[in-house]
Design a protein around this motif. Structure first.
Motif, PDB file in Angstrom:
ATOM      1  N   VAL A 169      58.618  60.577  71.538  1.00  0.00           N
ATOM      2  CA  VAL A 169      59.793  60.223  70.745  1.00  0.00           C
ATOM      3  C   VAL A 169      60.276  61.466  70.019  1.00  0.00           C
ATOM      4  O   VAL A 169      59.502  62.370  69.714  1.00  0.00           O
ATOM      5  CB  VAL A 169      59.487  59.099  69.735  1.00  0.00           C
ATOM      6  N   ARG A 170      61.558  61.509  69.733  1.00  0.00           N
ATOM      7  CA  ARG A 170      62.150  62.647  69.049  1.00  0.00           C
ATOM      8  C   ARG A 170      62.181  62.359  67.555  1.00  0.00           C
ATOM      9  O   ARG A 170      62.709  61.345  67.112  1.00  0.00           O
ATOM     10  CB  ARG A 170      63.564  62.874  69.550  1.00  0.00           C
ATOM     11  N   VAL A 171      61.597  63.251  66.763  1.00  0.00           N
ATOM     12  CA  VAL A 171      61.607  63.144  65.309  1.00  0.00           C
ATOM     13  C   VAL A 171      62.151  64.454  64.766  1.00  0.00           C
ATOM     14  O   VAL A 171      61.508  65.491  64.883  1.00  0.00           O
ATOM     15  CB  VAL A 171      60.204  62.874  64.734  1.00  0.00           C
ATOM     16  N   SER A 172      63.358  64.407  64.225  1.00  0.00           N
ATOM     17  CA  SER A 172      64.032  65.609  63.761  1.00  0.00           C
ATOM     18  C   SER A 172      64.114  66.574  64.945  1.00  0.00           C
ATOM     19  O   SER A 172      64.664  66.234  65.983  1.00  0.00           O
ATOM     20  CB  SER A 172      63.289  66.195  62.559  1.00  0.00           C
ATOM     21  N   ASN A 173      63.561  67.773  64.820  1.00  0.00           N
ATOM     22  CA  ASN A 173      63.631  68.745  65.913  1.00  0.00           C
ATOM     23  C   ASN A 173      62.365  68.806  66.744  1.00  0.00           C
ATOM     24  O   ASN A 173      62.083  69.816  67.378  1.00  0.00           O
ATOM     25  CB  ASN A 173      63.907  70.152  65.351  1.00  0.00           C
ATOM     26  N   TYR A 174      61.593  67.736  66.752  1.00  0.00           N
ATOM     27  CA  TYR A 174      60.295  67.755  67.431  1.00  0.00           C
ATOM     28  C   TYR A 174      60.177  66.598  68.410  1.00  0.00           C
ATOM     29  O   TYR A 174      60.699  65.517  68.181  1.00  0.00           O
ATOM     30  CB  TYR A 174      59.163  67.665  66.400  1.00  0.00           C
ATOM     31  N   TRP A 175      59.437  66.870  69.478  1.00  0.00           N
ATOM     32  CA  TRP A 175      59.016  65.798  70.376  1.00  0.00           C
ATOM     33  C   TRP A 175      57.595  65.405  69.999  1.00  0.00           C
ATOM     34  O   TRP A 175      56.725  66.256  69.848  1.00  0.00           O
ATOM     35  CB  TRP A 175      59.052  66.256  71.836  1.00  0.00           C
ATOM     36  N   VAL A 176      57.382  64.099  69.841  1.00  0.00           N
ATOM     37  CA  VAL A 176      56.124  63.633  69.271  1.00  0.00           C
ATOM     38  C   VAL A 176      55.538  62.505  70.114  1.00  0.00           C
ATOM     39  O   VAL A 176      56.249  61.576  70.501  1.00  0.00           O
ATOM     40  CB  VAL A 176      56.374  63.124  67.827  1.00  0.00           C
ATOM     41  N   ASP A 177      54.251  62.596  70.384  1.00  0.00           N
ATOM     42  CA  ASP A 177      53.522  61.489  71.015  1.00  0.00           C
ATOM     43  C   ASP A 177      53.042  60.536  69.934  1.00  0.00           C
ATOM     44  O   ASP A 177      52.663  60.966  68.843  1.00  0.00           O
ATOM     45  CB  ASP A 177      52.312  62.006  71.796  1.00  0.00           C
ATOM     46  N   LEU A 178      53.033  59.253  70.220  1.00  0.00           N
ATOM     47  CA  LEU A 178      52.535  58.264  69.265  1.00  0.00           C
ATOM     48  C   LEU A 178      51.023  58.122  69.406  1.00  0.00           C
ATOM     49  O   LEU A 178      50.474  58.158  70.507  1.00  0.00           O
ATOM     50  CB  LEU A 178      53.211  56.919  69.496  1.00  0.00           C
ATOM     51  N   PHE A 179      50.366  57.928  68.266  1.00  0.00           N
ATOM     52  CA  PHE A 179      48.925  57.710  68.274  1.00  0.00           C
ATOM     53  C   PHE A 179      48.604  56.303  68.763  1.00  0.00           C
ATOM     54  O   PHE A 179      49.183  55.321  68.287  1.00  0.00           O
ATOM     55  CB  PHE A 179      48.353  57.842  66.863  1.00  0.00           C
ATOM     56  N   ASP A 180      47.648  56.183  69.663  1.00  0.00           N
ATOM     57  CA  ASP A 180      47.142  54.860  70.047  1.00  0.00           C
ATOM     58  C   ASP A 180      46.330  54.241  68.923  1.00  0.00           C
ATOM     59  O   ASP A 180      46.224  53.015  68.825  1.00  0.00           O
ATOM     60  CB  ASP A 180      46.271  54.972  71.301  1.00  0.00           C
ATOM     61  N   SER A 181      45.741  55.069  68.064  1.00  0.00           N
ATOM     62  CA  SER A 181      44.827  54.583  67.036  1.00  0.00           C
ATOM     63  C   SER A 181      45.534  54.109  65.764  1.00  0.00           C
ATOM     64  O   SER A 181      44.882  53.569  64.867  1.00  0.00           O
ATOM     65  CB  SER A 181      43.823  55.676  66.674  1.00  0.00           C
ATOM     66  N   VAL A 182      46.836  54.316  65.663  1.00  0.00           N
ATOM     67  CA  VAL A 182      47.594  53.854  64.498  1.00  0.00           C
ATOM     68  C   VAL A 182      48.324  52.572  64.886  1.00  0.00           C
ATOM     69  O   VAL A 182      49.089  52.566  65.853  1.00  0.00           O
ATOM     70  CB  VAL A 182      48.596  54.918  64.023  1.00  0.00           C
ATOM     71  N   PRO A 183      48.091  51.463  64.169  1.00  0.00           N
ATOM     72  CA  PRO A 183      48.723  50.188  64.552  1.00  0.00           C
ATOM     73  C   PRO A 183      50.236  50.304  64.654  1.00  0.00           C
ATOM     74  O   PRO A 183      50.890  50.896  63.797  1.00  0.00           O
ATOM     75  CB  PRO A 183      48.304  49.239  63.425  1.00  0.00           C
TER      76      PRO A 183
END
Length: 517
Positions: A198-212
Protein backbone atom coordinates in the motif's frame (compact mmCIF):
# COMPACT_ATOMS: atom_id res chain seq x y z
CA UNK A 1 7.61 -12.31 8.92
CA UNK A 2 5.84 -10.03 6.54
CA UNK A 3 6.91 -6.39 6.73
CA UNK A 4 5.01 -3.27 5.95
CA UNK A 5 8.05 -1.71 4.51
CA UNK A 6 8.58 -1.16 0.85
CA UNK A 7 9.84 -3.93 -1.14
CA UNK A 8 13.01 -2.90 -2.74
CA UNK A 9 14.55 -4.29 -5.64
CA UNK A 10 17.96 -4.08 -4.42
CA UNK A 11 19.88 -6.30 -6.70
CA UNK A 12 19.92 -9.72 -5.40
CA UNK A 13 23.33 -9.24 -6.52
CA UNK A 14 25.17 -7.26 -4.11
CA UNK A 15 25.96 -10.80 -3.21
CA UNK A 16 29.04 -12.57 -4.49
CA UNK A 17 28.35 -16.01 -5.79
CA UNK A 18 24.64 -15.44 -6.30
CA UNK A 19 23.30 -16.33 -9.72
CA UNK A 20 21.15 -13.45 -11.03
CA UNK A 21 17.98 -13.73 -13.04
CA UNK A 22 18.68 -13.44 -16.71
CA UNK A 23 18.55 -10.09 -18.45
CA UNK A 24 17.31 -9.74 -21.99
CA UNK A 25 19.35 -11.33 -24.73
CA UNK A 26 22.76 -9.67 -25.04
CA UNK A 27 24.87 -9.30 -28.17
CA UNK A 28 27.22 -12.17 -28.92
CA UNK A 29 30.20 -9.84 -29.29
CA UNK A 30 31.21 -7.72 -26.33
CA UNK A 31 32.31 -4.11 -26.85
CA UNK A 32 34.57 -4.52 -23.81
CA UNK A 33 37.87 -6.38 -23.88
CA UNK A 34 37.39 -7.64 -20.29
CA UNK A 35 33.71 -8.72 -20.46
CA UNK A 36 32.90 -12.02 -22.19
CA UNK A 37 29.66 -14.00 -22.73
CA UNK A 38 30.89 -16.50 -20.14
CA UNK A 39 30.79 -13.93 -17.32
CA UNK A 40 27.75 -14.15 -15.00
CA UNK A 41 27.20 -10.39 -15.32
CA UNK A 42 27.56 -10.27 -19.13
CA UNK A 43 23.90 -9.78 -20.07
CA UNK A 44 23.38 -7.08 -17.43
CA UNK A 45 26.39 -5.07 -18.49
CA UNK A 46 25.46 -5.41 -22.17
CA UNK A 47 21.88 -4.24 -21.73
CA UNK A 48 22.89 -1.20 -19.68
CA UNK A 49 25.59 -0.42 -22.24
CA UNK A 50 23.05 -0.59 -25.09
CA UNK A 51 20.83 1.85 -23.18
CA UNK A 52 23.80 4.20 -22.66
CA UNK A 53 23.55 3.84 -18.88
CA UNK A 54 27.07 2.54 -18.37
CA UNK A 55 30.22 3.14 -20.37
CA UNK A 56 33.67 1.66 -20.53
CA UNK A 57 37.08 3.25 -20.41
CA UNK A 58 38.88 4.99 -23.26
CA UNK A 59 40.92 1.86 -23.98
CA UNK A 60 37.79 -0.29 -24.48
CA UNK A 61 37.65 -2.08 -21.14
CA UNK A 62 34.86 -2.14 -18.52
CA UNK A 63 36.92 -3.01 -15.42
CA UNK A 64 34.20 -5.25 -13.90
CA UNK A 65 36.13 -5.95 -10.70
CA UNK A 66 37.09 -2.35 -9.99
CA UNK A 67 35.28 -0.63 -7.13
CA UNK A 68 32.48 1.93 -7.57
CA UNK A 69 32.92 5.49 -6.29
CA UNK A 70 30.31 7.65 -4.55
CA UNK A 71 29.97 9.82 -7.63
CA UNK A 72 29.39 6.81 -9.89
CA UNK A 73 26.87 5.35 -7.44
CA UNK A 74 24.88 8.60 -7.30
CA UNK A 75 24.70 8.78 -11.09
CA UNK A 76 23.70 5.15 -11.58
CA UNK A 77 21.07 4.92 -8.82
CA UNK A 78 19.49 8.25 -9.78
CA UNK A 79 19.44 7.18 -13.43
CA UNK A 80 17.69 3.94 -12.49
CA UNK A 81 14.79 5.91 -10.99
CA UNK A 82 14.67 8.39 -13.88
CA UNK A 83 16.59 11.32 -12.37
CA UNK A 84 19.10 12.91 -14.76
CA UNK A 85 21.63 15.71 -14.42
CA UNK A 86 23.64 17.75 -16.92
CA UNK A 87 27.30 16.91 -16.32
CA UNK A 88 28.38 19.87 -18.46
CA UNK A 89 27.17 22.16 -15.65
CA UNK A 90 29.53 20.75 -13.05
CA UNK A 91 31.61 23.10 -10.94
CA UNK A 92 34.87 21.21 -11.01
CA UNK A 93 34.05 17.51 -10.67
CA UNK A 94 32.02 15.65 -13.26
CA UNK A 95 29.76 14.13 -10.54
CA UNK A 96 29.08 17.19 -8.39
CA UNK A 97 25.86 17.82 -10.35
CA UNK A 98 24.48 14.57 -8.84
CA UNK A 99 25.00 15.49 -5.19
CA UNK A 100 21.95 17.72 -4.72
CA UNK A 101 19.63 15.32 -6.62
CA UNK A 102 20.95 12.53 -4.37
CA UNK A 103 19.99 14.59 -1.31
CA UNK A 104 16.61 15.57 -2.80
CA UNK A 105 15.77 11.91 -3.44
CA UNK A 106 16.88 10.78 0.05
CA UNK A 107 19.83 8.72 -1.11
CA UNK A 108 21.85 10.67 1.46
CA UNK A 109 20.97 13.56 3.73
CA UNK A 110 24.18 15.52 3.40
CA UNK A 111 27.40 14.92 1.53
CA UNK A 112 30.93 16.31 1.34
CA UNK A 113 31.92 16.56 -2.33
CA UNK A 114 35.54 15.75 -1.52
CA UNK A 115 34.40 12.12 -1.18
CA UNK A 116 33.03 11.79 -4.73
CA UNK A 117 35.97 9.69 -5.91
CA UNK A 118 36.15 7.55 -2.78
CA UNK A 119 34.94 3.92 -2.95
CA UNK A 120 31.41 3.43 -1.66
CA UNK A 121 30.73 0.52 0.71
CA UNK A 122 28.03 -2.13 0.37
CA UNK A 123 25.99 -0.88 3.34
CA UNK A 124 25.75 2.62 1.88
CA UNK A 125 24.79 1.20 -1.50
CA UNK A 126 22.03 -0.87 0.11
CA UNK A 127 20.67 2.12 2.03
CA UNK A 128 20.74 4.43 -0.99
CA UNK A 129 19.06 1.90 -3.21
CA UNK A 130 16.36 1.14 -0.66
CA UNK A 131 15.56 4.80 -0.18
CA UNK A 132 15.56 5.42 -3.92
CA UNK A 133 12.86 2.75 -4.14
CA UNK A 134 10.88 4.29 -1.21
CA UNK A 135 11.70 1.60 1.37
CA UNK A 136 11.74 2.13 5.11
CA UNK A 137 14.03 0.39 7.57
CA UNK A 138 11.52 -1.74 9.47
CA UNK A 139 12.62 -5.34 9.68
CA UNK A 140 12.89 -8.42 11.83
CA UNK A 141 16.02 -10.04 13.30
CA UNK A 142 19.13 -9.89 11.16
CA UNK A 143 20.35 -13.12 9.52
CA UNK A 144 23.86 -11.68 9.40
CA UNK A 145 26.48 -11.85 12.11
CA UNK A 146 28.09 -8.63 10.91
CA UNK A 147 25.14 -6.33 10.09
CA UNK A 148 21.72 -5.63 11.61
CA UNK A 149 20.81 -2.55 9.56
CA UNK A 150 17.07 -2.34 8.95
CA UNK A 151 17.35 -1.64 5.23
CA UNK A 152 19.69 -4.58 4.68
CA UNK A 153 17.55 -6.96 6.73
CA UNK A 154 14.42 -5.84 4.92
CA UNK A 155 16.01 -6.71 1.62
CA UNK A 156 16.94 -10.11 2.96
CA UNK A 157 13.35 -10.72 4.11
CA UNK A 158 12.14 -9.89 0.62
CA UNK A 159 14.49 -12.48 -0.83
CA UNK A 160 16.43 -9.78 -2.65
CA UNK A 161 19.80 -10.16 -0.93
CA UNK A 162 21.20 -13.36 0.51
CA UNK A 163 24.56 -12.34 1.91
CA UNK A 164 27.96 -13.91 1.57
CA UNK A 165 29.73 -16.83 3.21
CA UNK A 166 26.69 -19.12 3.20
CA UNK A 167 24.41 -16.17 3.89
CA UNK A 168 25.83 -15.42 7.33
CA UNK A 169 27.81 -12.29 6.41
CA UNK A 170 26.85 -9.12 4.59
CA UNK A 171 30.30 -7.52 4.54
CA UNK A 172 28.86 -4.02 5.07
CA UNK A 173 32.19 -2.21 4.93
CA UNK A 174 33.45 -3.89 1.77
CA UNK A 175 33.31 -1.97 -1.53
CA UNK A 176 30.98 -2.93 -4.34
CA UNK A 177 32.35 -3.82 -7.76
CA UNK A 178 31.29 -2.41 -11.11
CA UNK A 179 29.86 -5.77 -12.19
CA UNK A 180 27.77 -6.07 -9.03
CA UNK A 181 26.61 -2.49 -9.46
CA UNK A 182 25.50 -3.15 -13.04
CA UNK A 183 23.36 -6.04 -11.84
CA UNK A 184 21.86 -3.90 -9.10
CA UNK A 185 20.93 -1.12 -11.53
CA UNK A 186 19.39 -3.59 -13.97
CA UNK A 187 17.19 -5.02 -11.22
CA UNK A 188 16.08 -1.59 -10.07
CA UNK A 189 14.91 -0.84 -13.57
CA UNK A 190 13.17 -4.17 -14.18
CA UNK A 191 11.74 -5.36 -10.88
CA UNK A 192 8.02 -5.15 -10.18
CA UNK A 193 8.53 -4.32 -6.52
CA UNK A 194 5.16 -2.84 -5.56
CA UNK A 195 3.23 -6.10 -5.51
CA UNK A 196 0.36 -5.96 -3.00
CA UNK A 197 1.88 -3.15 -0.94
CA UNK A 198 0.00 0.00 0.00
CA UNK A 199 1.13 3.56 -0.62
CA UNK A 200 1.60 5.71 2.49
CA UNK A 201 2.74 9.24 1.71
CA UNK A 202 5.87 8.72 -0.42
CA UNK A 203 6.45 5.11 0.59
CA UNK A 204 5.36 1.67 -0.50
CA UNK A 205 4.54 -0.40 2.55
CA UNK A 206 3.77 -4.06 3.21
CA UNK A 207 1.16 -4.78 5.87
CA UNK A 208 2.10 -6.85 8.90
CA UNK A 209 0.35 -10.21 9.21
CA UNK A 210 0.90 -10.02 12.98
CA UNK A 211 -1.06 -6.77 13.47
CA UNK A 212 -4.85 -7.32 13.58
CA UNK A 213 -6.64 -5.91 10.54
CA UNK A 214 -9.39 -3.38 10.89
CA UNK A 215 -12.97 -4.63 11.18
CA UNK A 216 -14.42 -1.17 10.50
CA UNK A 217 -16.11 -0.17 7.28
CA UNK A 218 -17.50 3.01 5.79
CA UNK A 219 -21.08 1.82 6.22
CA UNK A 220 -20.67 1.60 10.00
CA UNK A 221 -20.26 5.36 10.43
CA UNK A 222 -22.52 8.34 9.87
CA UNK A 223 -22.63 11.99 10.89
CA UNK A 224 -25.40 13.35 13.09
CA UNK A 225 -27.12 16.74 12.87
CA UNK A 226 -24.50 18.29 15.16
CA UNK A 227 -21.68 17.18 12.83
CA UNK A 228 -20.46 14.44 15.16
CA UNK A 229 -19.46 11.05 13.82
CA UNK A 230 -21.65 8.19 15.02
CA UNK A 231 -20.82 4.48 15.06
CA UNK A 232 -23.71 2.25 13.98
CA UNK A 233 -22.35 -1.24 14.54
CA UNK A 234 -21.86 -1.72 18.26
CA UNK A 235 -20.95 -0.13 21.58
CA UNK A 236 -19.10 3.18 21.66
CA UNK A 237 -18.76 6.35 23.72
CA UNK A 238 -17.77 9.89 22.83
CA UNK A 239 -14.70 11.66 24.18
CA UNK A 240 -12.38 14.62 23.86
CA UNK A 241 -8.64 15.02 24.30
CA UNK A 242 -7.32 18.31 25.63
CA UNK A 243 -4.27 20.18 26.84
CA UNK A 244 -3.50 23.56 28.36
CA UNK A 245 -4.20 25.13 24.96
CA UNK A 246 -7.93 24.80 25.65
CA UNK A 247 -7.69 27.09 28.68
CA UNK A 248 -10.18 26.74 31.53
CA UNK A 249 -12.77 24.05 30.77
CA UNK A 250 -16.25 23.73 32.27
CA UNK A 251 -16.22 19.95 32.63
CA UNK A 252 -19.82 19.80 33.88
CA UNK A 253 -20.97 21.35 30.60
CA UNK A 254 -18.73 18.96 28.68
CA UNK A 255 -20.40 15.97 30.35
CA UNK A 256 -23.87 17.44 29.79
CA UNK A 257 -23.04 17.77 26.07
CA UNK A 258 -22.78 14.00 25.68
CA UNK A 259 -19.04 13.52 26.29
CA UNK A 260 -18.26 10.52 28.49
CA UNK A 261 -14.45 10.36 28.57
CA UNK A 262 -11.46 12.68 28.35
CA UNK A 263 -7.84 11.97 27.43
CA UNK A 264 -5.81 14.72 29.11
CA UNK A 265 -2.26 15.74 28.30
CA UNK A 266 -0.06 15.63 31.38
CA UNK A 267 3.14 16.80 29.71
CA UNK A 268 5.55 16.42 26.85
CA UNK A 269 9.08 16.77 25.56
CA UNK A 270 10.25 19.92 23.78
CA UNK A 271 10.94 19.53 20.05
CA UNK A 272 14.41 21.07 20.04
CA UNK A 273 16.00 20.88 23.48
CA UNK A 274 14.43 17.55 24.41
CA UNK A 275 13.61 18.83 27.90
CA UNK A 276 10.48 17.43 29.56
CA UNK A 277 7.67 19.71 30.71
CA UNK A 278 4.39 19.37 32.59
CA UNK A 279 1.14 20.60 31.04
CA UNK A 280 0.14 23.67 33.06
CA UNK A 281 -3.51 22.59 33.31
CA UNK A 282 -3.14 18.83 33.60
CA UNK A 283 -4.10 18.51 37.26
CA UNK A 284 -6.97 20.98 36.95
CA UNK A 285 -8.28 19.07 33.91
CA UNK A 286 -7.96 15.64 35.53
CA UNK A 287 -9.72 16.73 38.71
CA UNK A 288 -12.38 18.68 36.81
CA UNK A 289 -13.20 15.80 34.47
CA UNK A 290 -13.34 13.30 37.34
CA UNK A 291 -15.57 15.59 39.42
CA UNK A 292 -18.01 16.02 36.53
CA UNK A 293 -18.37 12.27 36.03
CA UNK A 294 -16.12 11.61 33.01
CA UNK A 295 -13.87 8.61 32.61
CA UNK A 296 -10.27 9.80 32.35
CA UNK A 297 -7.11 8.73 30.57
CA UNK A 298 -3.92 10.69 30.02
CA UNK A 299 -1.31 11.15 27.31
CA UNK A 300 2.26 12.38 27.08
CA UNK A 301 3.53 14.18 23.97
CA UNK A 302 6.62 12.09 23.28
CA UNK A 303 9.70 12.92 21.25
CA UNK A 304 11.73 9.98 22.57
CA UNK A 305 14.59 8.88 20.34
CA UNK A 306 15.39 5.63 22.11
CA UNK A 307 14.36 3.27 24.91
CA UNK A 308 16.17 5.30 27.56
CA UNK A 309 14.19 8.43 26.75
CA UNK A 310 10.92 6.48 26.50
CA UNK A 311 11.51 5.09 29.98
CA UNK A 312 12.37 8.57 31.26
CA UNK A 313 9.04 9.87 29.92
CA UNK A 314 7.11 7.00 31.51
CA UNK A 315 8.68 7.60 34.92
CA UNK A 316 7.82 11.28 34.67
CA UNK A 317 4.18 10.53 33.86
CA UNK A 318 3.84 7.90 36.58
CA UNK A 319 5.16 10.32 39.16
CA UNK A 320 2.69 13.02 38.09
CA UNK A 321 -0.41 10.83 38.15
CA UNK A 322 0.37 8.64 41.19
CA UNK A 323 -2.30 10.37 43.31
CA UNK A 324 -4.98 9.44 40.74
CA UNK A 325 -4.02 5.82 40.16
CA UNK A 326 -7.38 4.42 41.26
CA UNK A 327 -9.30 7.03 39.25
CA UNK A 328 -7.60 6.93 35.85
CA UNK A 329 -9.58 4.18 34.16
CA UNK A 330 -8.76 4.88 30.48
CA UNK A 331 -5.33 4.28 28.92
CA UNK A 332 -2.09 6.09 29.69
CA UNK A 333 -0.89 6.88 26.18
CA UNK A 334 2.43 7.56 24.48
CA UNK A 335 1.66 10.20 21.85
CA UNK A 336 4.79 10.10 19.67
CA UNK A 337 4.55 12.43 16.69
CA UNK A 338 6.90 13.28 13.86
CA UNK A 339 7.27 17.03 13.45
CA UNK A 340 10.83 17.04 12.29
CA UNK A 341 11.36 19.40 9.36
CA UNK A 342 10.23 23.01 9.67
CA UNK A 343 12.52 24.38 6.95
CA UNK A 344 15.77 23.55 5.18
CA UNK A 345 17.72 24.74 8.23
CA UNK A 346 15.36 24.33 11.19
CA UNK A 347 14.71 20.76 12.34
CA UNK A 348 13.30 19.11 15.43
CA UNK A 349 15.53 16.63 17.24
CA UNK A 350 13.46 13.79 15.74
CA UNK A 351 14.33 14.87 12.18
CA UNK A 352 15.41 11.85 10.12
CA UNK A 353 14.83 9.43 13.01
CA UNK A 354 14.56 5.74 12.16
CA UNK A 355 11.58 3.52 13.10
CA UNK A 356 13.64 1.07 15.18
CA UNK A 357 14.81 3.47 17.91
CA UNK A 358 11.45 5.28 17.88
CA UNK A 359 9.64 2.00 18.52
CA UNK A 360 12.15 1.16 21.24
CA UNK A 361 11.15 4.34 23.04
CA UNK A 362 7.41 3.76 22.71
CA UNK A 363 7.70 0.14 23.83
CA UNK A 364 9.77 1.13 26.88
CA UNK A 365 7.16 3.75 27.83
CA UNK A 366 4.23 1.34 27.50
CA UNK A 367 5.93 -1.54 29.28
CA UNK A 368 6.78 0.64 32.27
CA UNK A 369 3.24 2.06 32.44
CA UNK A 370 1.72 -1.41 32.48
CA UNK A 371 4.10 -2.50 35.25
CA UNK A 372 2.28 0.02 37.45
CA UNK A 373 -1.13 -1.45 36.66
CA UNK A 374 -2.36 1.05 34.07
CA UNK A 375 -3.53 0.22 30.56
CA UNK A 376 -0.90 1.52 28.11
CA UNK A 377 -1.62 2.83 24.65
CA UNK A 378 0.02 4.29 21.52
CA UNK A 379 -1.24 7.24 19.50
CA UNK A 380 -0.49 7.50 15.78
CA UNK A 381 -1.79 8.67 12.44
CA UNK A 382 -1.36 6.60 9.30
CA UNK A 383 2.02 8.10 8.43
CA UNK A 384 3.62 7.67 11.84
CA UNK A 385 2.06 4.26 12.43
CA UNK A 386 3.15 2.78 9.11
CA UNK A 387 6.36 4.66 8.31
CA UNK A 388 7.85 5.79 11.63
CA UNK A 389 6.83 2.92 13.94
CA UNK A 390 7.05 -0.86 13.87
CA UNK A 391 3.49 -1.65 14.99
CA UNK A 392 4.23 -5.37 15.02
CA UNK A 393 6.20 -4.73 18.22
CA UNK A 394 3.38 -2.75 19.87
CA UNK A 395 0.38 -5.07 19.57
CA UNK A 396 0.27 -5.67 23.34
CA UNK A 397 -0.90 -2.08 23.80
CA UNK A 398 -4.01 -0.10 22.91
CA UNK A 399 -4.06 1.79 19.61
CA UNK A 400 -5.44 5.32 19.41
CA UNK A 401 -5.74 6.23 15.72
CA UNK A 402 -5.77 9.77 14.34
CA UNK A 403 -7.51 10.48 11.05
CA UNK A 404 -9.76 13.48 10.45
CA UNK A 405 -12.36 11.88 8.22
CA UNK A 406 -15.98 10.74 8.30
CA UNK A 407 -14.85 7.12 8.58
CA UNK A 408 -11.45 5.57 9.39
CA UNK A 409 -9.27 4.06 6.67
CA UNK A 410 -6.59 2.45 8.83
CA UNK A 411 -5.72 -1.06 7.66
CA UNK A 412 -5.16 -2.02 11.31
CA UNK A 413 -7.61 -2.40 14.17
CA UNK A 414 -7.66 0.26 16.86
CA UNK A 415 -9.53 0.90 20.09
CA UNK A 416 -9.98 4.67 19.97
CA UNK A 417 -10.31 7.06 17.04
CA UNK A 418 -9.59 10.77 17.00
CA UNK A 419 -11.77 11.82 14.10
CA UNK A 420 -11.71 15.63 14.26
CA UNK A 421 -9.74 18.57 15.59
CA UNK A 422 -12.56 21.09 14.98
CA UNK A 423 -15.23 19.74 17.29
CA UNK A 424 -17.64 22.02 19.15
CA UNK A 425 -18.29 21.01 22.75
CA UNK A 426 -20.09 22.98 25.44
CA UNK A 427 -17.68 24.07 28.15
CA UNK A 428 -14.67 24.28 25.80
CA UNK A 429 -14.20 27.75 24.32
CA UNK A 430 -12.39 26.75 21.12
CA UNK A 431 -12.37 23.92 18.60
CA UNK A 432 -11.37 20.65 20.22
CA UNK A 433 -10.28 17.15 19.29
CA UNK A 434 -13.15 14.66 19.14
CA UNK A 435 -12.79 10.95 19.82
CA UNK A 436 -14.74 7.73 19.77
CA UNK A 437 -13.88 4.76 21.96
CA UNK A 438 -15.06 1.28 20.98
CA UNK A 439 -13.85 -0.61 24.06
CA UNK A 440 -15.51 -0.40 27.51
CA UNK A 441 -12.39 0.27 29.57
CA UNK A 442 -14.67 1.23 32.50
CA UNK A 443 -18.40 1.68 33.12
CA UNK A 444 -19.79 4.97 31.86
CA UNK A 445 -20.41 7.27 34.80
CA UNK A 446 -23.56 9.33 35.39
CA UNK A 447 -23.23 13.10 35.24
CA UNK A 448 -22.26 14.52 38.63
CA UNK A 449 -24.16 17.51 40.06
CA UNK A 450 -22.40 20.85 39.98
CA UNK A 451 -21.10 22.08 43.34
CA UNK A 452 -24.03 23.47 45.36
CA UNK A 453 -26.58 21.76 43.11
CA UNK A 454 -28.89 19.12 44.54
CA UNK A 455 -28.59 15.79 42.76
CA UNK A 456 -31.68 14.68 40.90
CA UNK A 457 -33.63 12.01 42.78
CA UNK A 458 -33.25 8.47 41.58
CA UNK A 459 -36.31 7.30 39.61
CA UNK A 460 -38.43 4.58 41.14
CA UNK A 461 -37.33 1.18 39.89
CA UNK A 462 -39.53 -0.36 37.25
CA UNK A 463 -41.39 -3.50 38.31
CA UNK A 464 -39.78 -6.73 37.24
CA UNK A 465 -41.54 -8.17 34.17
CA UNK A 466 -43.14 -11.59 34.47
CA UNK A 467 -40.76 -14.07 32.87
CA UNK A 468 -41.86 -15.54 29.57
CA UNK A 469 -42.03 -19.32 29.96
CA UNK A 470 -40.33 -19.74 26.58
CA UNK A 471 -38.28 -16.62 25.96
CA UNK A 472 -36.64 -16.29 22.58
CA UNK A 473 -32.86 -16.41 22.74
CA UNK A 474 -31.21 -13.37 21.28
CA UNK A 475 -27.53 -12.87 20.69
CA UNK A 476 -25.87 -10.34 22.95
CA UNK A 477 -24.93 -7.07 21.28
CA UNK A 478 -21.60 -7.31 19.61
CA UNK A 479 -18.81 -5.28 21.19
CA UNK A 480 -16.23 -4.22 18.69
CA UNK A 481 -12.62 -5.16 19.27
CA UNK A 482 -10.05 -2.53 20.05
CA UNK A 483 -9.27 0.70 18.25
CA UNK A 484 -7.15 3.77 19.13
CA UNK A 485 -5.13 6.93 18.20
CA UNK A 486 -4.38 10.46 19.69
CA UNK A 487 -2.81 13.61 18.36
CA UNK A 488 -3.82 17.04 19.40
CA UNK A 489 -0.97 19.39 19.74
CA UNK A 490 2.70 19.23 19.09
CA UNK A 491 5.37 19.99 21.62
CA UNK A 492 5.44 23.63 22.70
CA UNK A 493 8.13 26.11 21.84
CA UNK A 494 10.91 26.21 24.37
CA UNK A 495 9.52 28.75 26.85
CA UNK A 496 5.80 28.31 26.29
CA UNK A 497 3.27 25.57 25.68
CA UNK A 498 3.60 23.66 22.39
CA UNK A 499 1.57 24.70 19.36
CA UNK A 500 -1.13 22.39 18.12
CA UNK A 501 0.24 20.05 15.58
CA UNK A 502 -0.98 18.90 12.25
CA UNK A 503 -0.18 15.72 10.37
CA UNK A 504 3.57 15.19 10.18
CA UNK A 505 5.43 16.58 7.18
CA UNK A 506 7.07 14.23 4.74
CA UNK A 507 10.55 13.46 5.93
CA UNK A 508 13.72 12.53 4.26
CA UNK A 509 15.64 9.48 5.40
CA UNK A 510 17.89 9.70 8.45
CA UNK A 511 21.65 10.22 8.25
CA UNK A 512 23.64 7.14 8.74
CA UNK A 513 26.84 6.38 10.49
CA UNK A 514 29.49 5.57 7.99
CA UNK A 515 28.33 8.00 5.27
CA UNK A 516 31.05 10.59 4.61
CA UNK A 517 29.46 13.78 5.74
Amino acid sequence: MKKRVLTLILAALLVIGCVPAAASEAPAVSPFSDVSPDDWFYSYVMELYQQDIIRGTENGSYLPYETVSWGQAFKLILGAIGVKADESKNSGHWADVYVQPAINNRLVYSFNKSYLDEPVDRLSIARMTARAMDLVSISGPSPYVDCDDGYVVELYEKGIMIGQNDGTHFMPNEPITRSEMATLIWRIMHSDYQGDMVRVSNYWVDLFDSVPRSTFSRAQFSTDSAGRVTYNNGWYVRGVDVSEHKGVIDWYSVKEDGIDFAIIRVGGRYLNSGNIFADKYWRRNVEGALAAGLNVGVYFFSQALNAKEGLEEAEYVLDLIKDYKDQIDYPVICDWEYLGNYSSTDHARTYLCEPGPVTDGIAAFCERVEQEGYTAGVYFNKYCGMVKMDLSRLTDYEFWYDEYTKYPTSPYQFQMWQYSCTGKVAGISSNTDMDLCFVPYAPVKPAAPRPGQEPEPEPDPEPEPTPDPCPEETAPPEIDPELSTPGEESAPPEESAPPEESAPPEESAPPEAGDPV
